[in-house]
Write a protein that holds these residues in place. Structure first.
Motif, PDB file in Angstrom:
ATOM      1  N   GLN A 282       3.051  -3.924  13.442  1.00 54.30           N
ATOM      2  CA  GLN A 282       3.658  -2.966  12.539  1.00 54.30           C
ATOM      3  C   GLN A 282       2.749  -1.749  12.388  1.00 54.30           C
ATOM      4  N   ALA A 283       3.304  -0.565  12.554  1.00 55.19           N
ATOM      5  CA  ALA A 283       2.560   0.679  12.399  1.00 55.19           C
ATOM      6  C   ALA A 283       2.804   1.264  11.012  1.00 55.19           C
ATOM      7  N   TYR A 284       1.751   1.828  10.438  1.00 52.66           N
ATOM      8  CA  TYR A 284       1.828   2.459   9.122  1.00 52.66           C
ATOM      9  C   TYR A 284       1.240   3.863   9.207  1.00 52.66           C
ATOM     10  N   ILE A 285       1.760   4.763   8.391  1.00 56.46           N
ATOM     11  CA  ILE A 285       1.178   6.083   8.233  1.00 56.46           C
ATOM     12  C   ILE A 285       0.747   6.246   6.781  1.00 56.46           C
ATOM     13  N   TYR A 286      -0.520   6.562   6.601  1.00 53.14           N
ATOM     14  CA  TYR A 286      -1.113   6.800   5.288  1.00 53.14           C
ATOM     15  C   TYR A 286      -1.367   8.301   5.195  1.00 53.14           C
ATOM     16  N   TYR A 287      -1.061   8.897   4.060  1.00 51.37           N
ATOM     17  CA  TYR A 287      -1.218  10.343   3.969  1.00 51.37           C
ATOM     18  C   TYR A 287      -1.254  10.763   2.522  1.00 51.37           C
ATOM     19  N   GLY A 288      -1.512  12.055   2.326  1.00 48.24           N
ATOM     20  CA  GLY A 288      -1.353  12.625   0.999  1.00 48.24           C
ATOM     21  C   GLY A 288      -2.412  13.635   0.634  1.00 48.24           C
ATOM     22  N   GLY A 289      -1.974  14.687  -0.041  1.00 45.66           N
ATOM     23  CA  GLY A 289      -2.828  15.671  -0.665  1.00 45.66           C
ATOM     24  C   GLY A 289      -2.352  15.933  -2.070  1.00 45.66           C
ATOM     25  N   HIS A 290      -3.017  16.864  -2.768  1.00 44.04           N
ATOM     26  CA  HIS A 290      -2.720  17.154  -4.171  1.00 44.04           C
ATOM     27  C   HIS A 290      -2.876  15.891  -5.021  1.00 44.04           C
TER      28      HIS A 290
ATOM     29  N   ALA B  81      -1.371   9.740  -2.890  1.00 46.74           N
ATOM     30  CA  ALA B  81      -1.390   9.099  -1.573  1.00 46.74           C
ATOM     31  C   ALA B  81      -0.177   8.195  -1.424  1.00 46.74           C
ATOM     32  N   ASN B  82       0.399   8.202  -0.222  1.00 45.69           N
ATOM     33  CA  ASN B  82       1.535   7.342   0.118  1.00 45.69           C
ATOM     34  C   ASN B  82       1.237   6.549   1.377  1.00 45.69           C
ATOM     35  N   VAL B  83       1.978   5.467   1.543  1.00 42.36           N
ATOM     36  CA  VAL B  83       2.032   4.744   2.801  1.00 42.36           C
ATOM     37  C   VAL B  83       3.502   4.586   3.178  1.00 42.36           C
ATOM     38  N   ALA B  84       3.773   4.684   4.471  1.00 46.75           N
ATOM     39  CA  ALA B  84       5.123   4.453   4.994  1.00 46.75           C
ATOM     40  C   ALA B  84       5.014   3.660   6.281  1.00 46.75           C
ATOM     41  N   LYS B  85       6.066   2.974   6.630  1.00 44.04           N
ATOM     42  CA  LYS B  85       6.120   2.292   7.923  1.00 44.04           C
ATOM     43  C   LYS B  85       6.579   3.273   9.004  1.00 44.04           C
ATOM     44  N   LEU B  86       6.046   3.100  10.193  1.00 44.50           N
ATOM     45  CA  LEU B  86       6.567   3.797  11.359  1.00 44.50           C
ATOM     46  C   LEU B  86       7.354   2.809  12.202  1.00 44.50           C
ATOM     47  N   ASN B  87       8.486   3.237  12.685  1.00 43.58           N
ATOM     48  CA  ASN B  87       9.264   2.381  13.572  1.00 43.58           C
ATOM     49  C   ASN B  87       8.567   2.237  14.918  1.00 43.58           C
ATOM     50  N   GLU B  88       9.062   1.340  15.736  1.00 39.74           N
ATOM     51  CA  GLU B  88       8.476   1.064  17.051  1.00 39.74           C
ATOM     52  C   GLU B  88       8.395   2.318  17.907  1.00 39.74           C
ATOM     53  N   ASP B  89       9.326   3.249  17.717  1.00 39.53           N
ATOM     54  CA  ASP B  89       9.309   4.478  18.526  1.00 39.53           C
ATOM     55  C   ASP B  89       8.194   5.436  18.122  1.00 39.53           C
ATOM     56  N   MET B  90       7.544   5.198  16.995  1.00 38.10           N
ATOM     57  CA  MET B  90       6.404   5.969  16.477  1.00 38.10           C
ATOM     58  C   MET B  90       6.781   7.392  16.076  1.00 38.10           C
TER      59      MET B  90
END
Length: 483
Positions: free
Chosen positions: A163-171, A174-183
């Protein structure tokens, strides 16, 4: 490609077991920030932001190395010409590979919550780590605020289950979301949501995720990126989505070495427990907020799995053939055969942008020819284009078989100590200076017994470097640290 590049598997090469960038920080030339890392095709890769004003941040470069010493630069792997919607502020590339493709996630346009401009986090793709990369979807992957988090400063992490995750955030969100297999598309959590807030205490920006021994380490930057409080903190969790409770600050500025340290990536040497934190920082004398450089230091874990505070070490063995961190004052300086070399001249200095008070400073030095001396400069201030202006101390070996310690005040030199030592010309000698408070000791070759020991109260702190007078000299294996 560089002649040093290699496609041999990392496991078949010498393990880069260093305490810091032993060939000097910054480890590449130029103004860069926000580095993230990957290991591709037997090479260590660093992908940074080009550190200029927002309207000039229109491209991304990359660097690769087989050994964390010799680096090859790949310019313009992605530019705004490749992204129809990106016009400025291309930030914080996050690399990852899957299914034979190389993905690069980036922020662009520094969008605000009012939605007046298209922008956010994009994703580009290439068939090669060095690109060229092209826009994968023709629009931002994350193009608006969720949970108050500005869509910038992303990190992408693929867990052991795929499972791929994207962590991000400014201001400061911070959030986390899943990335699908296609990325290139956002997935959905079991509860039907797509973006989960994971903001820990003091979070500002610069998300980073690593996993070690089954534990997830969420890391981030705190403070103001142009200020002295910029730093890195972390949390530990048994889940990739948290909760992430702040544990400690592990990287912060060092008043003797550099300021504004933060926004990092991590390199883990495969099949070892060797970890490096790769980050940007600002040289001590630099006043332009955009002028940041890339550095790395060793990152150690305690027995309980927590991360020890990172120590910024100052070293340069010149193994990369470069002298990026050095500023020269008079003389002709080059790097030859892994030694910082100066041609014979009346007087010459090469200085590091440091400000040490108490220190242990050592380097090798040799005199090729001439009737003068060569040695270490420390607690130096009032540096200028002329060697005659500065104040500080100078511990040297001489061509007349002596060891000398001098106090320098402008053009005036005062001998504080001098002793015979039977110095051999063209032979490399190890010089060590220890300065603790007013006590200064000079060692040559024998590090047990000092050649010179004095109590001297004139100068309490300043820059470190090397110098020579009326000699051609070579220096190597420079190391400066607190006692």
């Amino acid at each position: 490609m560089s002649r040093f590049a290699s496609t041999l598997p990392i496991a078949s090469r010498a393990i880069p077991n260093y305490t810091t960038s032993e060939a000097g920080n910054p480890f590449v030339d130029g103004w860069y920030a926000d580095p993230d890392t990957e290991i591709y095709n037997g090479l260590y890769w660093v992908f940074p932001t080009s550190s200029y004003s927002y309207d000039k941040q229109l491209y991304l470069d990359a660097f690769s190395s087989p050994d964390l010493v010799h680096w090859t630069k790949y310019p313009n792997i992605l530019t705004t010409a490749d992204i129809s919607w990106a016009v400025k502020a291309v930030w914080a590339p996050a690399p990852i590979s899957r299914n034979g493709k190389y993905y690069l996630y980036f922020g662009a346009n520094d969008i605000r919550e009012d939605g007046n401009m298209e922008g956010g986090i994009g994703v580009a793709v290439s068939d090669k780590p060095e690109g060229p990369y092209v826009d994968a979807i023709g629009s931002p992957l994350i193009g608006e605020y969720h949970n108050g988090a500005q869509p910038i400063d992303q990190d992408v992490f693929i867990d052991d289950d795929g499972q791929a995750y994207i962590y991000y955030g400014g201001h400061s969100r911070a959030n986390v979301a899943k990335l699908n297999e296609d990325m290139i598309s956002i997935g959905t959590f079991d509860d039907g949501t797509q973006f989960k807030e994971i903001t820990p205490e003091n979070y500002v920006e610069g998300s980073q995720m690593i996993k070690r021994h089954g534990i997830y380490y969420f890391m981030w930057s705190e403070g103001t990126w142009t200020g002295p409080d910029y730093s890195v903190s972390y949390a530990m969790s048994d889940s990739p989505t948290g909760p992430f409770n702040r544990l400690a600050k592990i990287l912060q500025q060092d008043s003797a070495v550099a300021k504004g340290s933060g926004h990092h990536g991590v390199i883990h040497i495969p099949d070892t427990d060797i970890w490096y934190i790769v980050y940007h920082r600002r040289p001590l004398s630099e006043t332009d907020g955009d002028h940041r450089v890339l550095a790395y230091d060793r990152m150690y874990f305690n027995d309980d799995g927590t991360i020890a505070p990172v120590k910024m070490l100052v070293k340069d063995n010149f193994a990369d053939g470069q002298m990026y961190s050095w500023k020269t004052y008079d003389g002709q300086w080059t790097v030859e055969d892994e030694r910082l070399t100066v041609a014979e001249t009346a007087e010459a200095k090469a200085m590091l942008d440091t400000d040490f008070a108490d220190l242990v400073f050592e380097a090798t030095a040799s005199i090729d020819y001439g009737l003068g001396d060569a040695g270490l400069v420390f607690r130096a201030t009032n540096l200028s284009t002329s060697c005659d202006e500065f104040q500080g101390y100078y511990a040297a070996i001489t061509s007349s078989d002596r060891v000398v310690l001098e106090k320098i005040n402008g053009g005036k030199r005062t001998t504080l100590g001098e002793v015979d030592n039977m110095i051999e010309l063209k032979t490399e000698h190890l010089i060590r200076v220890t300065a603790t408070g007013y006590d200064i000791k000079v060692f040559v070759d024998d590090l047990t017994y000092s050649k010179i020991s004095v109590t001297e109260r004139s100068y309490s702190h300043g820059a470190t470097g090397v110098g020579a007078r009326n000699t051609a000299a070579k220096f190597g294996h420079v190391s400066v640290q607190r006692p």
